[in-house]
Write a protein that holds these residues in place. Structure first.
Motif, PDB file in Angstrom:
ATOM      1  N   UNK A  62       0.590  -1.595   0.281  1.00 12.71           N
ATOM      2  CA  UNK A  62       0.016   0.049  -0.294  1.00 12.71           C
ATOM      3  C   UNK A  62       0.918   1.213   0.156  1.00 12.71           C
ATOM      4  N   UNK A  63       2.008   1.351   0.341  1.00  9.44           N
ATOM      5  CA  UNK A  63       3.130   1.991   0.513  1.00  9.44           C
ATOM      6  C   UNK A  63       2.492   3.387   0.945  1.00  9.44           C
ATOM      7  N   UNK A  64       1.785   3.338   2.423  1.00  7.96           N
ATOM      8  CA  UNK A  64       1.921   4.652   3.078  1.00  7.96           C
ATOM      9  C   UNK A  64       0.149   5.065   2.994  1.00  7.96           C
ATOM     10  N   UNK A  65      -0.729   3.997   2.735  1.00  5.35           N
ATOM     11  CA  UNK A  65      -1.594   4.362   2.130  1.00  5.35           C
ATOM     12  C   UNK A  65      -2.842   3.300   3.040  1.00  5.35           C
ATOM     13  N   UNK A  66      -2.531   4.070   4.745  1.00 10.89           N
ATOM     14  CA  UNK A  66      -2.893   3.237   6.089  1.00 10.89           C
ATOM     15  C   UNK A  66      -4.632   3.864   5.616  1.00 10.89           C
ATOM     16  N   UNK A  67      -4.712   5.145   5.641  1.00 12.39           N
ATOM     17  CA  UNK A  67      -5.698   5.702   5.440  1.00 12.39           C
ATOM     18  C   UNK A  67      -7.311   4.260   4.769  1.00 12.39           C
ATOM     19  N   UNK A  68      -7.228   4.074   4.036  1.00  8.48           N
ATOM     20  CA  UNK A  68      -7.438   3.027   3.504  1.00  8.48           C
ATOM     21  C   UNK A  68      -7.545   2.455   3.965  1.00  8.48           C
ATOM     22  N   UNK A  69      -6.611   1.381   4.389  1.00 13.07           N
ATOM     23  CA  UNK A  69      -6.384   0.300   4.967  1.00 13.07           C
ATOM     24  C   UNK A  69      -7.411  -0.563   6.433  1.00 13.07           C
ATOM     25  N   UNK A  70      -6.768   0.730   6.898  1.00 14.25           N
ATOM     26  CA  UNK A  70      -7.751   1.152   8.083  1.00 14.25           C
ATOM     27  C   UNK A  70      -9.433   0.922   8.098  1.00 14.25           C
ATOM     28  N   UNK A  71      -9.222   1.279   7.098  1.00 11.49           N
ATOM     29  CA  UNK A  71     -10.803   1.546   7.316  1.00 11.49           C
ATOM     30  C   UNK A  71     -11.234   0.297   6.859  1.00 11.49           C
ATOM     31  N   UNK A  72     -10.585  -0.643   5.773  1.00 15.91           N
ATOM     32  CA  UNK A  72     -11.286  -2.408   5.276  1.00 15.91           C
ATOM     33  C   UNK A  72     -12.515  -2.452   5.665  1.00 15.91           C
ATOM     34  N   UNK A  73     -13.545  -2.551   5.188  1.00  9.89           N
ATOM     35  CA  UNK A  73     -14.833  -3.254   6.039  1.00  9.89           C
ATOM     36  C   UNK A  73     -14.641  -4.872   4.998  1.00  9.89           C
ATOM     37  N   UNK A  74     -15.143  -5.899   6.396  1.00 12.11           N
ATOM     38  CA  UNK A  74     -15.241  -7.434   5.314  1.00 12.11           C
ATOM     39  C   UNK A  74     -16.833  -7.517   5.418  1.00 12.11           C
ATOM     40  N   UNK A  75     -16.866  -8.564   4.529  1.00 10.97           N
ATOM     41  CA  UNK A  75     -18.133  -9.073   4.517  1.00 10.97           C
ATOM     42  C   UNK A  75     -18.366 -10.580   3.722  1.00 10.97           C
ATOM     43  N   UNK A  76     -19.016 -10.645   3.962  1.00  5.76           N
ATOM     44  CA  UNK A  76     -19.658 -12.863   3.622  1.00  5.76           C
ATOM     45  C   UNK A  76     -20.033 -13.067   1.703  1.00  5.76           C
ATOM     46  N   UNK A  77     -20.897 -11.793   1.805  1.00  3.44           N
ATOM     47  CA  UNK A  77     -21.466 -11.502   0.613  1.00  3.44           C
ATOM     48  C   UNK A  77     -21.521 -11.098  -0.619  1.00  3.44           C
ATOM     49  N   UNK A  78     -21.122 -11.262  -1.412  1.00  7.28           N
ATOM     50  CA  UNK A  78     -21.491  -9.596  -2.581  1.00  7.28           C
ATOM     51  C   UNK A  78     -22.675  -8.367  -2.012  1.00  7.28           C
ATOM     52  N   UNK A  79     -23.797  -9.556  -1.872  1.00  6.26           N
ATOM     53  CA  UNK A  79     -24.863  -8.436  -1.374  1.00  6.26           C
ATOM     54  C   UNK A  79     -24.956  -7.917   0.015  1.00  6.26           C
ATOM     55  N   UNK A  80     -24.104  -8.539   0.988  1.00  4.85           N
ATOM     56  CA  UNK A  80     -24.304  -7.439   2.493  1.00  4.85           C
ATOM     57  C   UNK A  80     -23.195  -6.900   1.427  1.00  4.85           C
ATOM     58  N   UNK A  81     -21.848  -6.865   0.846  1.00  5.44           N
ATOM     59  CA  UNK A  81     -21.341  -5.511   0.725  1.00  5.44           C
ATOM     60  C   UNK A  81     -21.949  -4.307   0.071  1.00  5.44           C
ATOM     61  N   UNK A  82     -22.949  -4.658  -1.097  1.00  2.00           N
ATOM     62  CA  UNK A  82     -23.387  -3.499  -1.494  1.00  2.00           C
ATOM     63  C   UNK A  82     -24.689  -3.325  -1.318  1.00  2.00           C
ATOM     64  N   UNK A  83     -25.235  -4.441   0.418  1.00  2.00           N
ATOM     65  CA  UNK A  83     -26.720  -3.956   0.747  1.00  2.00           C
ATOM     66  C   UNK A  83     -26.990  -2.103   1.027  1.00  2.00           C
ATOM     67  N   UNK A  84     -25.914  -1.862   1.608  1.00  2.00           N
ATOM     68  CA  UNK A  84     -26.293   0.040   1.674  1.00  2.00           C
ATOM     69  C   UNK A  84     -26.239   0.458   1.073  1.00  2.00           C
ATOM     70  N   UNK A  85     -25.838   0.459  -0.638  1.00  2.00           N
ATOM     71  CA  UNK A  85     -25.919   1.601  -1.587  1.00  2.00           C
ATOM     72  C   UNK A  85     -26.697   1.577  -2.440  1.00  2.00           C
TER      73      UNK A  85
END
Length: 256
Positions: A62-85
């Protein structure tokens, strides 16, 4: 290339959510995070990363892109990952026989900017490095993004694809947003609301015997979902269609 971090320059942050479905290598996730922050994107979601999370190799790449990595969210399915979008784009190289709208990254970025400016929650799906998104994931998107490249050699690695979409997004920053369909007092339906509606329709069709061939059911379901996705329904329209299905499958006035 040396680091481009400069604390004396302002950050330009914000934009669509990036969703990586089943990414295989931690290094690729890290490279995507770097590409995202290059373009001011900060929200990264992962669906079933093969090598687990957190991942030390991702941090190094990531070469210092900690702002992105620190906020990563994990999901079990694609449907769950986009549910609020409310608006989802998906990237694909092949059409896979899908009846959906295909646009270039530039046009997609203009539409994303317009939705984002209107306060809608926007996301972009990227598939696994080797196979790309499967059809069931593609049906969660209203619009597919395909990149016009050399027909005989058009493959991109995951970070390249994220950077290309992110770059086009960033370039729209000074462009006035295009007009969007006025939705009155309602809003675009979220993916969770749409999936709930799809399951209501499909359950009703199952009970009435519409799906006569079990082998053909998956492709017929995808066809129906694609058709409804292209409508870009509002939350009010989804509730109305729920009522329509209930009326068609329930008791009628005067029935015993």
């Amino acid at each position: 290339m040396t680091s481009g971090k400069d604390p004396n320059r302002p950050s330009i942050l914000g934009g669509p959510t990036i969703v990586l479905v089943e990414p295989q290598l931690g290094e690729n996730i890290g490279a995507c995070a770097r590409a995202m922050l290059n373009c001011g994107l900060t929200e990264l979601r992962l669906v079933r990363p093969r090598d687990g999370w957190p991942n030390e190799k991702a941090q190094a790449a990531a070469s210092g892109a900690d702002l992105v990595l620190d906020g990563v969210r994990l999901f079990d399915s694609t449907a769950d990952a986009v549910a609020d979008l409310e608006v989802v784009f998906a990237t694909t190289v092949r059409t896979r026989g899908m009846i959906q709208e295909f646009v270039t990254p530039r046009l997609a970025a203009e539409r994303m900017r317009a939705h984002y400016a209107a306060g809608h929650k926007v996301g972009v799906l990227f598939g696994p490095e080797r196979t790309g998104l499967v059809n069931d994931d593609l049906t969660l998107a209203e619009t597919l993004i395909t990149v016009p490249l050399n027909p005989s050699f058009s493959s991109l690695n995951l970070a390249q694809a994220v950077l290309l979409i992110g770059y086009e997004w960033f370039q729209t920053g000074d462009v006035p947003p295009a007009e969007l369909l006025h939705t009155g007092q309602t809003r675009p339906a979220t993916k969770a609301e749409l999936v709930n509606f799809f399951e209501h329709v499909e359950g009703a069709l199952d009970r009435t015997g519409f799906f006569t061939s079990p082998e053909k059911r998956p492709s017929m379901v995808r066809t129906l979902r694609n058709a409804f996705e292209r409508m870009r329904m509002t939350e009010q329209e989804v509730r109305t269609f729920h009522g329509v299905i209930a009326a068609l499958t329930g008791k009628r006035k005067g029935d015993p």
